[in-house]
Write a protein that holds these residues in place. Sequence first.
Motif, PDB file in Angstrom:
ATOM      1  N   HIS A   1      43.194  45.441  37.479  1.00  0.00           N
ATOM      2  CA  HIS A   1      42.067  46.171  36.893  1.00  0.00           C
ATOM      3  C   HIS A   1      42.282  46.412  35.406  1.00  0.00           C
ATOM      4  CE1 HIS A   1      39.767  46.763  40.493  1.00  0.00           C
ATOM      5  NE2 HIS A   1      40.785  47.313  41.132  1.00  0.00           N
ATOM      6  N   ARG A   2      43.534  46.681  35.012  1.00  0.00           N
ATOM      7  CA  ARG A   2      43.831  46.897  33.595  1.00  0.00           C
ATOM      8  C   ARG A   2      43.571  45.626  32.794  1.00  0.00           C
ATOM      9  NH1 ARG A   2      48.221  45.967  30.619  1.00  0.00           N
ATOM     10  NH2 ARG A   2      49.434  45.393  32.443  1.00  0.00           N
ATOM     11  N   LEU A   3      43.984  44.479  33.319  1.00  0.00           N
ATOM     12  CA  LEU A   3      43.743  43.216  32.629  1.00  0.00           C
ATOM     13  C   LEU A   3      42.252  42.885  32.585  1.00  0.00           C
ATOM     14  CD1 LEU A   3      46.642  41.038  34.029  1.00  0.00           C
ATOM     15  CD2 LEU A   3      46.413  41.952  31.724  1.00  0.00           C
ATOM     16  N   ARG A   4      41.543  43.162  33.669  1.00  0.00           N
ATOM     17  CA  ARG A   4      40.111  42.878  33.701  1.00  0.00           C
ATOM     18  C   ARG A   4      39.354  43.753  32.710  1.00  0.00           C
ATOM     19  NH1 ARG A   4      37.301  44.288  39.089  1.00  0.00           N
ATOM     20  NH2 ARG A   4      37.504  46.319  38.142  1.00  0.00           N
ATOM     21  N   ASP A   5      39.741  45.019  32.616  1.00  0.00           N
ATOM     22  CA  ASP A   5      39.065  45.933  31.694  1.00  0.00           C
ATOM     23  C   ASP A   5      39.361  45.602  30.235  1.00  0.00           C
ATOM     24  OD1 ASP A   5      38.038  47.237  33.866  1.00  0.00           O
ATOM     25  OD2 ASP A   5      39.576  48.813  33.888  1.00  0.00           O
ATOM     26  N   ARG A   6      40.497  44.944  29.988  1.00  0.00           N
ATOM     27  CA  ARG A   6      40.864  44.583  28.620  1.00  0.00           C
ATOM     28  C   ARG A   6      39.919  43.521  28.050  1.00  0.00           C
ATOM     29  NH1 ARG A   6      46.811  42.405  27.692  1.00  0.00           N
ATOM     30  NH2 ARG A   6      45.896  40.591  28.697  1.00  0.00           N
ATOM     31  N   GLY A   7      39.344  42.707  28.902  1.00  0.00           N
ATOM     32  CA  GLY A   7      38.400  41.692  28.452  1.00  0.00           C
ATOM     33  C   GLY A   7      39.035  40.311  28.420  1.00  0.00           C
TER      34      GLY A   7
END
Length: 64
Positions: free
Chosen positions: A50-56
């Motif tokens: 989720h952290r990587l996905r939210d980073r863009g």
Amino acid sequence: MAVLEGGDGLAKVWKTVLARFVHNDRLVDALHQRAFCALRASPGLRVNGHRLRDRGPVRVRPGA
């Protein structure tokens, strides 16, 4: 090489394949299934995903 017959004799025509995108559907499906199961089973991996996905999306610098 393909040979075409023209009005003035034979003409040689060369065909070039620039890119061919072929993949194994079963392998892709198995890897997606494994990743999905890992995300469901591991809370730490889920948080990281989720952290990587939210980073863009990842942007690559030109010339790098």
